[in-house]
Scaffold this motif. Structure first.
Motif, PDB file in Angstrom:
ATOM      1  N   SER A  19      69.533 -61.248 -23.996  1.00 25.16           N
ATOM      2  CA  SER A  19      70.051 -62.588 -23.737  1.00 25.16           C
ATOM      3  C   SER A  19      71.461 -62.483 -23.160  1.00 25.16           C
ATOM      4  CB  SER A  19      70.067 -63.390 -25.053  1.00 25.16           C
ATOM      5  OG  SER A  19      70.811 -64.578 -24.931  1.00 25.16           O
ATOM      6  N   THR A 130      63.887 -68.694 -24.167  1.00 23.89           N
ATOM      7  CA  THR A 130      64.049 -67.567 -25.084  1.00 23.89           C
ATOM      8  C   THR A 130      62.912 -67.529 -26.097  1.00 23.89           C
ATOM      9  OG1 THR A 130      66.456 -67.664 -24.808  1.00 23.89           O
ATOM     10  CG2 THR A 130      65.620 -66.480 -26.733  1.00 23.89           C
ATOM     11  N   ASP A 148      71.802 -59.824 -27.912  1.00 26.34           N
ATOM     12  CA  ASP A 148      72.605 -60.872 -27.290  1.00 26.34           C
ATOM     13  C   ASP A 148      73.929 -60.281 -26.804  1.00 26.34           C
ATOM     14  OD1 ASP A 148      72.798 -63.597 -26.567  1.00 26.34           O
ATOM     15  OD2 ASP A 148      74.069 -64.029 -28.288  1.00 26.34           O
ATOM     16  N   ILE A 207      72.442 -67.934 -31.242  1.00 23.95           N
ATOM     17  CA  ILE A 207      71.272 -67.199 -30.759  1.00 23.95           C
ATOM     18  C   ILE A 207      70.845 -66.156 -31.777  1.00 23.95           C
ATOM     19  CG2 ILE A 207      70.487 -65.586 -28.962  1.00 23.95           C
ATOM     20  CD1 ILE A 207      72.293 -67.215 -27.005  1.00 23.95           C
TER      21      ILE A 207
END
Length: 272
Positions: A19, A130, A148, A207
């Protein structure tokens, strides 16, 4: 899903989703409302997309937004609640920089309805993409790793004391990933000889905390890098004439090798 132009989804088949939420510099038409476009882009995670561009060759899936965190920060709680209670931070639709400088001209800040619009337009699609990729990968693998990617200036007195370690690994205090995976990455960091911390100032944002569900086979790591690890970072907080510094592949090569080793190790761990 048909992704909007600002959202890039690169599907892979390895048990790894990368990500990249904060390299975007698209201000989505806000330029005239901001103190300056440069200020609106200063806190971007500069060159992180270039630093990790090897991920696709490893078979990783990559989700990447081109929208600036000044427009909306897709790594914040969508309700607007602080992820770091009692500590200085920036919000879902920030109105100030990491240094506390106002981002908007007086009277131009977004109100609640505009924040809601931005959430629906930018935050929701990023997280839907996602989740869709997590679901696709989980159909292929018993467990996967969500990694991430972040970076930040090494010295930011408003956010933390002193100089930040080069590597800042976050697993939400161990809640978002298996301890064995955390230990593997931690050992790689030990072997670099560079400064590092695990679950220090940056434990993982929305996230990591939202998608990291080890009980469901999704193990999330956040890596916050100090800029000096891969950039010739100026000692000051930066000005339009010296920030961001250009990306230098040769200067970034050592940390890039470490990051590649981390991602390769995450894939190997998930494949066991």
């Amino acid at each position: 899903m048909n992704a909007p132009s600002w959202l890039t989804i690169t599907p892979g088949t390895a048990p790894l989703l990368v990500s990249i939420p904060h390299t975007g510099i698209d201000l989505a038409g806000l330029e005239n409302r901001l103190v300056s476009p440069w200020l609106g882009r200063r806190d971007a995670d500069w060159w992180i997309d270039k630093l990790y561009d090897f991920a696709e060759d490893l078979g990783a899936t990559v989700v990447h937004t081109a929208i600036s965190r000044t427009v909306i920060d897709v790594n914040r709680d969508p309700s607007g609640a602080s992820l770091y209670p009692g500590q200085a931070t920036t919000g879902l639709c920030p109105t100030e920089t990491f240094d506390g400088d106002p981002l908007y001209r007086e009277g131009e800040e977004p109100g609640p309805s505009e924040v809601d619009e931005r959430r629906e337009k930018y935050f929701v699609p990023y997280h839907a993409a996602t989740q869709a990729e997590i679901d696709r990968l989980r159909a292929l693998h018993p467990k996967i790793v969500l990694y991430d990617c972040h970076s930040i200036r090494s010295v930011l007195p408003r956010l933390f004391e002193g100089t930040l370690p080069v590597f800042n690994l976050g697993t939400n205090d161990g809640k978002s990933a298996d301890p064995g995976l955390q230990a593997i990455v931690g050992q790689i960091l030990v072997e670099t000889g560079e400064s590092f911390v695990v679950n220090g100032r940056f434990k993982g944002g929305w996230i990591t905390r939202h998608f990291g569900q080890p009980q469901n086979g999704v193990h999330a790591l956040q890596m916050e890098l100090s800029n000096r690890g891969y950039m010739r970072e100026p000692k000051s907080k930066g000005a339009p004439d010296n920030w961001p510094v250009p990306y230098d592949p040769a200067f970034a090569a050592p940390i890039r090798a470490t990051l590649k080793r981390i991602l390769e190790s995450a894939i190997a761990w998930a494949g066991r």
